[in-house]
Design a protein around this motif. Sequence first.
Motif, PDB file in Angstrom:
ATOM      1  N   LYS A 293      41.544  38.694  46.760  1.00 11.86           N
ATOM      2  CA  LYS A 293      43.006  38.686  46.742  1.00 11.86           C
ATOM      3  C   LYS A 293      43.660  37.483  46.386  1.00 11.86           C
ATOM      4  CE  LYS A 293      46.801  40.455  49.828  1.00 11.86           C
ATOM      5  NZ  LYS A 293      47.400  40.880  51.119  1.00 11.86           N
ATOM      6  N   GLN A 294      43.131  36.451  47.269  1.00 12.11           N
ATOM      7  CA  GLN A 294      43.786  35.002  47.235  1.00 12.11           C
ATOM      8  C   GLN A 294      43.492  34.636  45.696  1.00 12.11           C
ATOM      9  OE1 GLN A 294      42.329  31.877  50.022  1.00 12.11           O
ATOM     10  NE2 GLN A 294      43.012  30.473  48.565  1.00 12.11           N
ATOM     11  N   THR A 295      42.338  34.770  44.952  1.00 11.21           N
ATOM     12  CA  THR A 295      42.023  34.174  43.850  1.00 11.21           C
ATOM     13  C   THR A 295      42.713  34.970  42.598  1.00 11.21           C
ATOM     14  OG1 THR A 295      39.803  33.693  44.483  1.00 11.21           O
ATOM     15  CG2 THR A 295      40.027  33.687  42.056  1.00 11.21           C
ATOM     16  N   ARG A 296      42.911  36.211  42.931  1.00 13.61           N
ATOM     17  CA  ARG A 296      43.838  36.881  41.736  1.00 13.61           C
ATOM     18  C   ARG A 296      45.303  36.420  41.827  1.00 13.61           C
ATOM     19  NH1 ARG A 296      42.781  42.060  39.695  1.00 13.61           N
ATOM     20  NH2 ARG A 296      44.860  42.693  39.955  1.00 13.61           N
ATOM     21  N   ALA A 297      45.681  35.943  43.098  1.00 12.94           N
ATOM     22  CA  ALA A 297      47.049  35.470  43.209  1.00 12.94           C
ATOM     23  C   ALA A 297      47.331  34.317  42.432  1.00 12.94           C
ATOM     24  CB  ALA A 297      47.553  35.173  44.730  1.00 12.94           C
ATOM     25  N   GLU A 298      46.120  33.254  42.388  1.00 13.92           N
ATOM     26  CA  GLU A 298      46.259  32.087  41.717  1.00 13.92           C
ATOM     27  C   GLU A 298      46.180  32.269  40.244  1.00 13.92           C
ATOM     28  OE1 GLU A 298      42.929  29.861  43.223  1.00 13.92           O
ATOM     29  OE2 GLU A 298      43.519  29.758  45.273  1.00 13.92           O
ATOM     30  N   MET A 299      45.226  33.064  39.905  1.00 15.00           N
ATOM     31  CA  MET A 299      45.334  33.693  38.395  1.00 15.00           C
ATOM     32  C   MET A 299      46.632  34.212  37.833  1.00 15.00           C
ATOM     33  SD  MET A 299      41.519  35.411  38.344  1.00 15.00           S
ATOM     34  CE  MET A 299      41.529  35.734  36.406  1.00 15.00           C
ATOM     35  N   GLU A 324      50.011  46.562  39.556  1.00 10.81           N
ATOM     36  CA  GLU A 324      50.259  46.626  38.053  1.00 10.81           C
ATOM     37  C   GLU A 324      50.810  45.661  37.187  1.00 10.81           C
ATOM     38  OE1 GLU A 324      51.686  50.091  34.913  1.00 10.81           O
ATOM     39  OE2 GLU A 324      52.201  50.271  36.886  1.00 10.81           O
ATOM     40  N   GLN A 325      51.554  44.924  37.550  1.00 11.55           N
ATOM     41  CA  GLN A 325      52.300  43.832  36.980  1.00 11.55           C
ATOM     42  C   GLN A 325      51.290  42.569  36.948  1.00 11.55           C
ATOM     43  OE1 GLN A 325      55.727  43.716  39.503  1.00 11.55           O
ATOM     44  NE2 GLN A 325      57.189  44.460  37.847  1.00 11.55           N
ATOM     45  N   GLN A 326      50.901  42.499  38.181  1.00 15.64           N
ATOM     46  CA  GLN A 326      49.732  41.286  38.383  1.00 15.64           C
ATOM     47  C   GLN A 326      48.492  41.685  37.405  1.00 15.64           C
ATOM     48  OE1 GLN A 326      46.783  40.876  41.513  1.00 15.64           O
ATOM     49  NE2 GLN A 326      47.819  39.162  42.353  1.00 15.64           N
ATOM     50  N   GLN A 327      48.181  42.725  37.143  1.00 13.12           N
ATOM     51  CA  GLN A 327      46.864  43.110  36.462  1.00 13.12           C
ATOM     52  C   GLN A 327      47.275  42.845  34.919  1.00 13.12           C
ATOM     53  OE1 GLN A 327      44.065  44.213  37.854  1.00 13.12           O
ATOM     54  NE2 GLN A 327      42.826  44.368  36.078  1.00 13.12           N
ATOM     55  N   LYS A 328      48.330  43.379  34.322  1.00 14.70           N
ATOM     56  CA  LYS A 328      48.673  43.330  33.065  1.00 14.70           C
ATOM     57  C   LYS A 328      49.161  41.802  32.681  1.00 14.70           C
ATOM     58  CE  LYS A 328      50.963  47.896  32.323  1.00 14.70           C
ATOM     59  NZ  LYS A 328      52.171  48.536  32.052  1.00 14.70           N
ATOM     60  N   THR A 329      49.465  40.866  33.459  1.00  7.76           N
ATOM     61  CA  THR A 329      49.675  39.616  33.374  1.00  7.76           C
ATOM     62  C   THR A 329      48.377  38.595  33.321  1.00  7.76           C
ATOM     63  OG1 THR A 329      51.759  39.785  34.285  1.00  7.76           O
ATOM     64  CG2 THR A 329      51.159  37.601  34.001  1.00  7.76           C
ATOM     65  N   ILE A 330      47.662  38.671  34.088  1.00  4.31           N
ATOM     66  CA  ILE A 330      46.209  38.365  34.062  1.00  4.31           C
ATOM     67  C   ILE A 330      45.548  38.591  32.850  1.00  4.31           C
ATOM     68  CG2 ILE A 330      44.092  37.827  35.160  1.00  4.31           C
ATOM     69  CD1 ILE A 330      45.658  38.316  37.764  1.00  4.31           C
ATOM     70  N   MET A 491      41.104  27.285  30.877  1.00  2.69           N
ATOM     71  CA  MET A 491      39.834  26.855  31.375  1.00  2.69           C
ATOM     72  C   MET A 491      40.023  27.209  32.903  1.00  2.69           C
ATOM     73  SD  MET A 491      36.785  26.092  31.001  1.00  2.69           S
ATOM     74  CE  MET A 491      35.581  25.606  32.058  1.00  2.69           C
ATOM     75  N   GLN A 492      41.239  26.989  33.628  1.00  2.00           N
ATOM     76  CA  GLN A 492      41.387  27.016  34.928  1.00  2.00           C
ATOM     77  C   GLN A 492      41.278  28.469  35.250  1.00  2.00           C
ATOM     78  OE1 GLN A 492      44.995  25.306  35.937  1.00  2.00           O
ATOM     79  NE2 GLN A 492      44.679  23.375  34.455  1.00  2.00           N
ATOM     80  N   LEU A 493      41.832  29.415  34.326  1.00  2.00           N
ATOM     81  CA  LEU A 493      41.915  30.813  34.561  1.00  2.00           C
ATOM     82  C   LEU A 493      40.494  31.361  34.392  1.00  2.00           C
ATOM     83  CD1 LEU A 493      44.267  32.753  34.827  1.00  2.00           C
ATOM     84  CD2 LEU A 493      43.971  33.198  32.374  1.00  2.00           C
ATOM     85  N   ILE A 494      39.627  30.908  33.499  1.00  2.15           N
ATOM     86  CA  ILE A 494      38.280  31.313  33.325  1.00  2.15           C
ATOM     87  C   ILE A 494      37.463  30.839  34.597  1.00  2.15           C
ATOM     88  CG2 ILE A 494      36.196  30.959  32.159  1.00  2.15           C
ATOM     89  CD1 ILE A 494      37.980  32.980  30.613  1.00  2.15           C
ATOM     90  N   GLN A 495      37.656  29.825  35.115  1.00  5.53           N
ATOM     91  CA  GLN A 495      36.925  29.305  36.279  1.00  5.53           C
ATOM     92  C   GLN A 495      37.012  30.233  37.478  1.00  5.53           C
ATOM     93  OE1 GLN A 495      38.425  27.370  39.326  1.00  5.53           O
ATOM     94  NE2 GLN A 495      36.281  27.850  40.328  1.00  5.53           N
ATOM     95  N   ARG A 496      38.415  30.559  37.587  1.00 13.60           N
ATOM     96  CA  ARG A 496      38.647  31.665  38.820  1.00 13.60           C
ATOM     97  C   ARG A 496      38.093  33.174  38.561  1.00 13.60           C
ATOM     98  NH1 ARG A 496      41.886  27.468  38.765  1.00 13.60           N
ATOM     99  NH2 ARG A 496      42.700  26.593  40.640  1.00 13.60           N
TER     100      ARG A 496
END
Length: 606
Positions: A293-299, A324-330, A491-496
């Motif tokens: 949950k925390q990592t998805r929020a950072e992403m 849904e909005q979080q999923q689509k954005t990431i 790269m920050q996104l991929i690391q998470r």
Amino acid sequence: MRLRPIPSALALALLIATSACQKQETASPAGTPAATQAASAEADAKFADLSKRWLDGWLELQPVSATQTGRHDFDDRVDDLSAAGRQAFVDFSKKMLAEVDAFDAGKLSRENQVDLAILRNQIRYDIWQMETLQSWAWDPQVYNSLAGGALYTLMAREFAPMPQRLKAATARMEKIPTLLAQMRENLDPARVPKIHAETVAKQNAGITSIVDGMILPHAGELSGDDRKRLEAAADALKKAVAENQTWLDKTLVPNARGDFRLGQKLYDEKLAFALNSPLTRQEIRTRAEAAIKQTRAEMYDIARKVLADKADAPKEMPDAPSDEQQQKTIEAALELAYADRPARDKVVELAKASTAQATAFVKEKQLVSVPDAPVQIILMPEFQRGVAVAYCDSPGPLDKGLDTFYAVSPIPDDWSKEQVDSFLREYNTRSIHELSIHEAMPGHYLQLWHSNKYPSTLRAVLGSGSFIEGWAMYGEKVMADAGYMDNDPLMQLIQRKWALRAMANAILDQAIHVDGMSRDDAMKLMTVTTFQQEREAAGKWVRAQLTSAQLPSYFVGYSEHLDLRNEVQKREGDKFNLKAYHDKLLSFGSPPGRFARELMLDEPIQ
């Protein structure tokens, strides 16, 4: 992942005795009564003898593992999994456990208290695996790994002149047909899961590929009777492998009907042995779910910044998004990373370049002392493919100066264009960088180099999987925190995203083996919740069926590493130095996290 050999051990009386003395000398503070110091020295000496006898016996009963760790007294033998061989292993283990349980740990130095606890756990685990889990009766991977490993470990590294290794390989080729016969004798198709049977049926030919690709090309280095014997052994082994293939295809695979799920009792028992952690299955899941949950929020926060000036960005990216909005954005931001990927035949080349780049960064930032030993990036041997995409295979604790292998599995030739595209989306250019951080620098390659320098042979041999895998995942975070590719938010996104994979692993393993998670639910956890591509998720589903209690080691070890660093950093305040901390932690070898903590904080050994 780190390539974990079948339980292996290595014993040198001089090394053990020397390390025991070193520990005793540093363990007694000034002012300790002479009588107490003498009693401790005597106890350490007795433990050195006990360790030597156990290691010697364990090695002799597991010669393939002995080769893996760098002890070459038994290079001409293979393990005996007949009923008599299994009983000999159990009898030996029970005899040694009685001695271990009778030992007065309070008289030992702190370092030896840790080693005694590790040894007790290993012996109990060995007995449990042989008598309770009984993988020899239902898992054909046991035999395939031994057969392939028996030859590969002889030929992969130049620990001795080629003629010497060829003679050892000849002796093992003569014995492997008996091991394959034991496979057919011991396995009960009613207990063998079909996925295990199918996987080994695909891997079986890899044994022949080792003979043809690694042994026979060097046959000219032998002459006379030695060469004739090698060629005869090779011919006989290839016939035995072909015979075994027929049995696998015609008998085992069609009749395999075992359940790959361990069930709660066996799983919880195995998890406790394998991780040697105070964290329970339920605690691991709770932690993993919160971390996801925390990592998805950072992403989501990173993704919003990446997409801020993009015309095709999602229309709604509010501060407090819906699921849904979080999923689509990431997902939209990750698509930008997926677009940058290597050609299917350039993955190994990119792994080499990214390892060099990561090494330079670690040195520049002074994150941890860097190895002076070589690392080779290679194609994964055929007999080991089908479980993981990559692994790190370090030399045994006594094979000094030999190469570490960072092995990458090639894309299968029979994959469709869609499957290849899915794989390369997952293992895009930035993900290969992350893979190299995990497997090589500052991950497994670096940590195991430090571990093999530690004077305790026992601890070097019985390295904790959760400490090792956890360090590699922790290393990914260290690199990100230090600013590796800091100007690259993708790269920050991929690391998470990679961190999410490890968190999902911890849930996936127990959910499948205990809770009966279906393939559909597993795929949803991987492809939706943690953004994995279909090929990666499908491969992980296979791996989770073939293994158990290994997938949680990443997240559990990572959590223990992070908890310990945070605690030390809080205690030391402004005096905290990251490189000094890492070097000290790694100087302990590869103990379970609970013991690393007690050694680092100078607390009583539990």
